[in-house]
Design an enzyme around this catalytic site. Structure first.
Site, PDB file in Angstrom:
ATOM      1  N   ASP A  55      -3.466   2.564   7.558  1.00  0.00           N
ATOM      2  CA  ASP A  55      -3.608   1.506   8.567  1.00  0.00           C
ATOM      3  C   ASP A  55      -5.021   1.407   9.143  1.00  0.00           C
ATOM      4  O   ASP A  55      -5.207   1.403  10.367  1.00  0.00           O
ATOM      5  CB  ASP A  55      -2.604   1.721   9.709  1.00  0.00           C
ATOM      6  CG  ASP A  55      -1.195   1.983   9.227  1.00  0.00           C
ATOM      7  OD1 ASP A  55      -0.826   1.443   8.174  1.00  0.00           O
ATOM      8  OD2 ASP A  55      -0.463   2.740   9.887  1.00  0.00           O
ATOM      9  N   GLU A 231       4.723  -7.170   7.712  1.00  0.00           N
ATOM     10  CA  GLU A 231       4.110  -6.362   8.758  1.00  0.00           C
ATOM     11  C   GLU A 231       2.592  -6.414   8.639  1.00  0.00           C
ATOM     12  O   GLU A 231       2.037  -7.102   7.786  1.00  0.00           O
ATOM     13  CB  GLU A 231       4.607  -4.909   8.676  1.00  0.00           C
ATOM     14  CG  GLU A 231       4.203  -4.171   7.414  1.00  0.00           C
ATOM     15  CD  GLU A 231       4.751  -2.760   7.344  1.00  0.00           C
ATOM     16  OE1 GLU A 231       5.668  -2.423   8.131  1.00  0.00           O
ATOM     17  OE2 GLU A 231       4.275  -1.967   6.502  1.00  0.00           O
TER      18      GLU A 231
END
Length: 361
Positions: A55, A231
Protein backbone atom coordinates in the site's frame (compact mmCIF):
# COMPACT_ATOMS: atom_id res chain seq x y z
CA UNK A 1 66.82 33.25 -18.27
CA UNK A 2 68.79 30.75 -16.15
CA UNK A 3 70.36 27.83 -18.08
CA UNK A 4 68.52 25.23 -16.02
CA UNK A 5 65.08 26.57 -17.04
CA UNK A 6 66.17 27.06 -20.69
CA UNK A 7 67.29 23.42 -20.92
CA UNK A 8 63.85 22.22 -19.70
CA UNK A 9 61.90 23.95 -22.53
CA UNK A 10 62.09 21.08 -25.09
CA UNK A 11 60.75 18.60 -22.56
CA UNK A 12 57.94 20.99 -21.62
CA UNK A 13 57.01 21.47 -25.30
CA UNK A 14 56.86 17.66 -25.80
CA UNK A 15 54.74 17.25 -22.70
CA UNK A 16 52.34 20.00 -23.86
CA UNK A 17 52.00 18.37 -27.31
CA UNK A 18 51.25 14.99 -25.69
CA UNK A 19 48.63 16.55 -23.39
CA UNK A 20 47.00 18.28 -26.37
CA UNK A 21 46.93 14.99 -28.29
CA UNK A 22 45.33 13.19 -25.34
CA UNK A 23 42.66 15.88 -25.03
CA UNK A 24 41.88 15.75 -28.76
CA UNK A 25 41.57 11.96 -28.72
CA UNK A 26 39.42 12.03 -25.58
CA UNK A 27 37.09 14.64 -27.05
CA UNK A 28 36.00 12.03 -29.59
CA UNK A 29 36.43 8.82 -27.61
CA UNK A 30 35.38 9.82 -24.11
CA UNK A 31 31.72 9.48 -24.93
CA UNK A 32 28.90 8.40 -22.64
CA UNK A 33 29.93 4.77 -23.17
CA UNK A 34 33.27 5.45 -21.49
CA UNK A 35 31.76 7.05 -18.39
CA UNK A 36 32.75 5.02 -15.33
CA UNK A 37 30.33 2.17 -14.64
CA UNK A 38 29.38 3.46 -11.20
CA UNK A 39 28.30 6.79 -12.77
CA UNK A 40 26.10 5.01 -15.29
CA UNK A 41 24.58 2.89 -12.53
CA UNK A 42 23.77 5.99 -10.50
CA UNK A 43 21.57 7.24 -13.36
CA UNK A 44 19.30 4.19 -13.10
CA UNK A 45 17.52 2.10 -10.47
CA UNK A 46 15.73 -1.21 -10.29
CA UNK A 47 12.56 -2.19 -8.47
CA UNK A 48 11.61 -2.71 -5.71
CA UNK A 49 12.48 0.54 -3.98
CA UNK A 50 12.04 -1.22 -0.60
CA UNK A 51 12.35 -4.94 0.12
CA UNK A 52 8.76 -4.99 1.40
CA UNK A 53 5.91 -2.56 2.09
CA UNK A 54 2.33 -2.89 0.83
CA UNK A 55 0.00 0.00 0.00
CA UNK A 56 2.66 2.60 -0.87
CA UNK A 57 1.71 6.27 -0.77
CA UNK A 58 3.85 9.26 -1.81
CA UNK A 59 3.45 13.00 -1.52
CA UNK A 60 5.96 15.80 -2.15
CA UNK A 61 6.39 19.19 -0.53
CA UNK A 62 9.24 21.72 -0.34
CA UNK A 63 11.59 19.49 -2.31
CA UNK A 64 11.08 16.33 -0.24
CA UNK A 65 9.17 13.15 -0.95
CA UNK A 66 7.38 11.43 1.91
CA UNK A 67 6.79 7.70 1.51
CA UNK A 68 4.38 5.67 3.66
CA UNK A 69 3.57 1.94 3.50
CA UNK A 70 1.50 -0.46 5.58
CA UNK A 71 3.40 -1.78 8.59
CA UNK A 72 0.36 -3.17 10.50
CA UNK A 73 1.79 -1.99 13.86
CA UNK A 74 2.42 1.76 13.48
CA UNK A 75 2.75 4.59 10.97
CA UNK A 76 6.19 5.43 9.59
CA UNK A 77 7.40 8.05 7.13
CA UNK A 78 10.51 8.00 4.97
CA UNK A 79 11.72 11.45 3.92
CA UNK A 80 13.92 11.72 0.83
CA UNK A 81 14.78 13.97 -2.10
CA UNK A 82 15.25 10.93 -4.38
CA UNK A 83 12.41 8.43 -4.26
CA UNK A 84 14.32 5.89 -6.33
CA UNK A 85 16.72 5.73 -3.38
CA UNK A 86 14.01 5.50 -0.71
CA UNK A 87 15.70 2.47 0.83
CA UNK A 88 18.48 4.74 2.11
CA UNK A 89 15.99 6.94 4.00
CA UNK A 90 15.54 5.99 7.64
CA UNK A 91 11.91 5.21 8.55
CA UNK A 92 10.59 7.56 11.23
CA UNK A 93 7.80 6.21 13.43
CA UNK A 94 5.40 9.15 13.73
CA UNK A 95 2.48 7.38 15.45
CA UNK A 96 2.03 4.27 17.54
CA UNK A 97 -1.53 3.03 18.20
CA UNK A 98 -2.98 2.74 21.69
CA UNK A 99 -2.85 -0.64 23.40
CA UNK A 100 -6.63 -1.01 23.17
CA UNK A 101 -9.46 0.79 21.42
CA UNK A 102 -11.10 1.15 17.99
CA UNK A 103 -7.78 2.02 16.27
CA UNK A 104 -5.38 -0.24 18.16
CA UNK A 105 -4.60 -2.99 15.60
CA UNK A 106 -4.34 -3.74 11.87
CA UNK A 107 -2.93 -0.35 10.84
CA UNK A 108 -3.33 -0.24 7.06
CA UNK A 109 -2.84 2.02 4.06
CA UNK A 110 -1.78 5.36 5.62
CA UNK A 111 -1.95 8.40 3.33
CA UNK A 112 -0.31 11.76 4.04
CA UNK A 113 -2.00 14.96 2.78
CA UNK A 114 -1.34 18.67 3.33
CA UNK A 115 -4.50 20.75 3.73
CA UNK A 116 -5.18 24.21 5.13
CA UNK A 117 -1.66 24.62 6.49
CA UNK A 118 -1.54 21.28 8.34
CA UNK A 119 -0.63 17.68 7.67
CA UNK A 120 -3.21 14.91 7.86
CA UNK A 121 -2.77 11.15 7.81
CA UNK A 122 -5.79 9.07 6.84
CA UNK A 123 -5.43 5.41 7.80
CA UNK A 124 -7.38 2.23 8.45
CA UNK A 125 -7.42 0.44 11.80
CA UNK A 126 -9.58 -1.84 13.96
CA UNK A 127 -10.12 -3.06 17.48
CA UNK A 128 -9.71 -6.80 16.98
CA UNK A 129 -6.75 -8.31 15.15
CA UNK A 130 -8.68 -11.44 14.23
CA UNK A 131 -12.00 -9.74 13.41
CA UNK A 132 -11.51 -7.54 10.35
CA UNK A 133 -15.13 -6.37 10.46
CA UNK A 134 -14.02 -3.73 12.98
CA UNK A 135 -11.84 -1.92 10.40
CA UNK A 136 -12.68 1.79 10.03
CA UNK A 137 -10.98 4.99 8.79
CA UNK A 138 -9.23 7.41 11.17
CA UNK A 139 -7.40 10.76 10.97
CA UNK A 140 -4.23 12.21 12.52
CA UNK A 141 -3.31 15.92 12.42
CA UNK A 142 0.04 17.71 12.67
CA UNK A 143 0.71 21.47 12.50
CA UNK A 144 4.48 21.05 12.01
CA UNK A 145 6.02 22.11 8.71
CA UNK A 146 7.79 18.73 8.57
CA UNK A 147 5.50 15.71 9.02
CA UNK A 148 8.34 13.66 10.47
CA UNK A 149 8.55 16.22 13.31
CA UNK A 150 6.09 17.69 15.78
CA UNK A 151 3.13 16.04 17.45
CA UNK A 152 0.47 14.00 15.70
CA UNK A 153 -2.98 14.45 17.24
CA UNK A 154 -5.61 11.74 17.01
CA UNK A 155 -8.66 13.40 15.44
CA UNK A 156 -10.76 10.26 15.65
CA UNK A 157 -12.82 8.48 13.05
CA UNK A 158 -13.80 9.81 9.63
CA UNK A 159 -17.16 8.33 8.67
CA UNK A 160 -20.56 8.88 7.11
CA UNK A 161 -23.11 8.99 9.97
CA UNK A 162 -25.89 7.69 7.73
CA UNK A 163 -23.84 4.62 6.74
CA UNK A 164 -21.31 3.81 9.43
CA UNK A 165 -20.03 0.50 8.11
CA UNK A 166 -16.71 -1.17 7.39
CA UNK A 167 -14.40 1.37 5.68
CA UNK A 168 -10.79 1.16 4.45
CA UNK A 169 -8.29 2.76 2.04
CA UNK A 170 -9.48 6.37 2.28
CA UNK A 171 -8.06 9.05 -0.02
CA UNK A 172 -8.76 12.66 -1.03
CA UNK A 173 -10.06 13.98 -4.33
CA UNK A 174 -9.89 17.74 -4.82
CA UNK A 175 -12.19 19.04 -7.53
CA UNK A 176 -13.05 22.66 -8.30
CA UNK A 177 -11.97 23.84 -4.87
CA UNK A 178 -13.87 21.18 -2.91
CA UNK A 179 -12.40 18.16 -1.12
CA UNK A 180 -14.08 14.78 -1.41
CA UNK A 181 -13.24 11.63 0.50
CA UNK A 182 -13.22 8.33 -1.42
CA UNK A 183 -12.92 4.93 0.23
CA UNK A 184 -13.72 1.22 0.02
CA UNK A 185 -16.63 0.05 2.13
CA UNK A 186 -19.38 -2.49 2.61
CA UNK A 187 -22.93 -1.80 1.40
CA UNK A 188 -24.33 -2.55 4.86
CA UNK A 189 -23.60 -4.41 8.09
CA UNK A 190 -24.27 -7.80 6.48
CA UNK A 191 -22.71 -7.83 3.01
CA UNK A 192 -18.93 -8.04 2.78
CA UNK A 193 -18.62 -7.08 -0.88
CA UNK A 194 -16.29 -4.07 -1.24
CA UNK A 195 -17.49 -1.04 -3.19
CA UNK A 196 -16.11 2.46 -3.74
CA UNK A 197 -17.90 5.34 -1.98
CA UNK A 198 -17.50 9.12 -2.06
CA UNK A 199 -18.67 11.92 0.24
CA UNK A 200 -18.06 15.65 0.45
CA UNK A 201 -15.73 16.90 3.19
CA UNK A 202 -16.79 19.76 5.46
CA UNK A 203 -13.19 20.04 6.63
CA UNK A 204 -10.17 17.70 6.70
CA UNK A 205 -11.61 15.66 9.59
CA UNK A 206 -15.37 15.71 8.87
CA UNK A 207 -17.61 14.30 6.14
CA UNK A 208 -20.87 16.00 5.26
CA UNK A 209 -23.87 14.70 3.39
CA UNK A 210 -24.62 11.11 2.40
CA UNK A 211 -22.09 8.72 0.93
CA UNK A 212 -22.56 7.80 -2.73
CA UNK A 213 -21.50 4.52 -4.34
CA UNK A 214 -19.29 5.11 -7.37
CA UNK A 215 -18.30 1.56 -8.27
CA UNK A 216 -19.02 -2.02 -7.37
CA UNK A 217 -17.24 -5.22 -8.47
CA UNK A 218 -19.29 -6.40 -11.42
CA UNK A 219 -16.98 -7.15 -14.36
CA UNK A 220 -15.29 -10.53 -14.66
CA UNK A 221 -11.82 -9.16 -13.99
CA UNK A 222 -13.08 -7.43 -10.81
CA UNK A 223 -14.53 -10.57 -9.25
CA UNK A 224 -11.62 -12.99 -8.86
CA UNK A 225 -11.60 -14.23 -5.27
CA UNK A 226 -14.28 -14.14 -2.61
CA UNK A 227 -15.53 -11.63 -1.54
CA UNK A 228 -15.60 -9.38 -4.61
CA UNK A 229 -13.40 -6.31 -4.24
CA UNK A 230 -13.08 -2.68 -5.33
CA UNK A 231 -10.55 -0.90 -3.08
CA UNK A 232 -7.53 1.41 -2.97
CA UNK A 233 -9.00 4.40 -4.88
CA UNK A 234 -6.52 7.10 -5.95
CA UNK A 235 -7.15 10.41 -7.72
CA UNK A 236 -5.30 11.43 -10.88
CA UNK A 237 -5.63 14.60 -12.96
CA UNK A 238 -4.47 14.60 -16.59
CA UNK A 239 -2.40 17.31 -18.31
CA UNK A 240 -5.61 18.68 -19.86
CA UNK A 241 -7.53 18.58 -16.59
CA UNK A 242 -9.51 15.35 -16.89
CA UNK A 243 -10.20 13.67 -13.54
CA UNK A 244 -9.70 9.96 -12.94
CA UNK A 245 -9.84 7.51 -10.07
CA UNK A 246 -7.76 4.37 -10.26
CA UNK A 247 -8.76 1.51 -7.99
CA UNK A 248 -7.69 -2.05 -7.22
CA UNK A 249 -10.05 -4.90 -8.08
CA UNK A 250 -10.29 -8.64 -7.33
CA UNK A 251 -8.87 -10.10 -4.13
CA UNK A 252 -5.38 -9.05 -3.15
CA UNK A 253 -4.85 -12.71 -2.23
CA UNK A 254 -5.06 -13.55 -5.94
CA UNK A 255 -2.52 -12.90 -8.69
CA UNK A 256 -5.38 -11.26 -10.62
CA UNK A 257 -5.36 -8.18 -8.39
CA UNK A 258 -5.23 -5.32 -10.92
CA UNK A 259 -5.94 -1.62 -11.47
CA UNK A 260 -9.17 -0.29 -12.96
CA UNK A 261 -10.02 3.27 -13.97
CA UNK A 262 -13.00 5.56 -13.41
CA UNK A 263 -13.19 8.70 -15.57
CA UNK A 264 -15.24 11.74 -14.57
CA UNK A 265 -17.18 13.37 -17.38
CA UNK A 266 -15.74 16.86 -18.14
CA UNK A 267 -17.64 19.30 -15.98
CA UNK A 268 -19.33 16.40 -14.18
CA UNK A 269 -20.41 16.11 -10.56
CA UNK A 270 -18.18 13.73 -8.53
CA UNK A 271 -21.23 12.83 -6.40
CA UNK A 272 -23.21 11.68 -9.44
CA UNK A 273 -22.35 8.03 -10.27
CA UNK A 274 -23.65 8.43 -13.83
CA UNK A 275 -20.96 11.06 -14.45
CA UNK A 276 -18.27 8.40 -14.00
CA UNK A 277 -17.31 5.85 -16.69
CA UNK A 278 -15.54 2.60 -15.81
CA UNK A 279 -12.83 0.96 -17.92
CA UNK A 280 -13.99 -2.31 -19.45
CA UNK A 281 -10.60 -3.94 -18.80
CA UNK A 282 -7.82 -3.48 -16.25
CA UNK A 283 -5.44 -0.62 -17.03
CA UNK A 284 -2.55 -2.31 -15.17
CA UNK A 285 -2.33 -6.04 -14.49
CA UNK A 286 0.07 -8.86 -13.66
CA UNK A 287 2.94 -9.77 -15.96
CA UNK A 288 4.19 -13.32 -15.32
CA UNK A 289 6.75 -12.77 -18.09
CA UNK A 290 8.29 -9.95 -16.04
CA UNK A 291 7.78 -11.70 -12.71
CA UNK A 292 5.16 -9.24 -11.42
CA UNK A 293 2.05 -10.65 -9.72
CA UNK A 294 -0.98 -8.93 -8.21
CA UNK A 295 0.05 -5.29 -8.87
CA UNK A 296 -2.21 -2.75 -7.20
CA UNK A 297 -2.94 -0.24 -4.43
CA UNK A 298 -1.09 2.51 -6.20
CA UNK A 299 -0.28 6.19 -5.92
CA UNK A 300 1.06 8.90 -8.22
CA UNK A 301 3.84 11.49 -8.09
CA UNK A 302 5.75 13.93 -10.28
CA UNK A 303 9.49 13.83 -10.94
CA UNK A 304 11.53 16.50 -9.11
CA UNK A 305 11.55 18.67 -12.24
CA UNK A 306 7.75 18.39 -12.47
CA UNK A 307 7.79 17.10 -16.05
CA UNK A 308 7.33 13.36 -15.63
CA UNK A 309 4.42 11.35 -14.22
CA UNK A 310 5.21 8.28 -12.13
CA UNK A 311 3.19 5.38 -10.78
CA UNK A 312 3.97 3.72 -7.46
CA UNK A 313 2.33 0.43 -6.53
CA UNK A 314 2.92 -2.84 -4.71
CA UNK A 315 3.22 -6.34 -6.16
CA UNK A 316 4.53 -9.82 -5.44
CA UNK A 317 7.65 -11.25 -7.06
CA UNK A 318 6.12 -14.73 -7.30
CA UNK A 319 2.74 -16.27 -7.92
CA UNK A 320 0.29 -17.24 -5.16
CA UNK A 321 2.05 -15.16 -2.48
CA UNK A 322 -1.16 -13.44 -1.37
CA UNK A 323 -1.78 -10.36 0.79
CA UNK A 324 1.32 -10.48 2.94
CA UNK A 325 4.15 -8.16 3.87
CA UNK A 326 6.17 -9.73 1.04
CA UNK A 327 4.44 -7.30 -1.32
CA UNK A 328 7.01 -4.65 -2.20
CA UNK A 329 6.69 -1.08 -3.50
CA UNK A 330 7.74 -0.47 -7.10
CA UNK A 331 7.68 2.62 -9.29
CA UNK A 332 7.72 3.30 -13.02
CA UNK A 333 7.11 6.20 -15.33
CA UNK A 334 3.84 6.41 -17.25
CA UNK A 335 2.64 8.56 -20.13
CA UNK A 336 -0.59 9.91 -21.55
CA UNK A 337 -2.52 8.74 -24.58
CA UNK A 338 -3.67 11.15 -27.27
CA UNK A 339 -7.16 11.12 -25.74
CA UNK A 340 -5.69 12.32 -22.40
CA UNK A 341 -6.14 8.97 -20.63
CA UNK A 342 -3.23 7.48 -18.67
CA UNK A 343 -1.12 4.73 -20.22
CA UNK A 344 0.57 2.77 -17.44
CA UNK A 345 2.10 0.17 -19.75
CA UNK A 346 3.27 -3.19 -18.44
CA UNK A 347 4.77 -3.75 -14.98
CA UNK A 348 8.55 -3.49 -15.24
CA UNK A 349 10.67 -6.50 -14.35
CA UNK A 350 12.77 -6.36 -11.19
CA UNK A 351 15.80 -6.97 -13.41
CA UNK A 352 15.19 -4.01 -15.70
CA UNK A 353 17.17 -0.80 -15.01
CA UNK A 354 15.02 2.31 -15.24
CA UNK A 355 16.17 5.90 -15.59
CA UNK A 356 15.71 7.78 -12.37
CA UNK A 357 13.01 10.47 -12.26
CA UNK A 358 14.20 13.61 -14.03
CA UNK A 359 15.77 16.07 -11.62
CA UNK A 360 16.87 13.56 -8.99
CA UNK A 361 20.26 14.27 -7.46
Amino acid sequence: MPASRNSALPALRVSFRLLTLVLLVCSGACSRSSVPRETQAAATFTNPILPAGPDPWVTRKDGFYYLLVTTNDNITIRKTRALSNAGAAAPVVVWTPPAVGPNSVNIWAPELHFRRGKWYIYYTAGSNKADLSTQRTFVLENASADPTQGRWLDRGRLFSPQADFWAIDGTLLRYRGTDYFVWSGHPDAVQNRQCLYIARMADPVTLTGPRVRLSQPELQWETNGDPDVNEGPEALVSPRGHVFLTYSASGCWTDDYALGLLALRPGGNPLNPSDWAKSAQPVFRQSPTNGVYGPGHNGFFKSPDGRQDWLIYHANAGGSQGCKELRSPRMQRFRWNSDDTPNFGEPVSLKTPQRRPAGEH
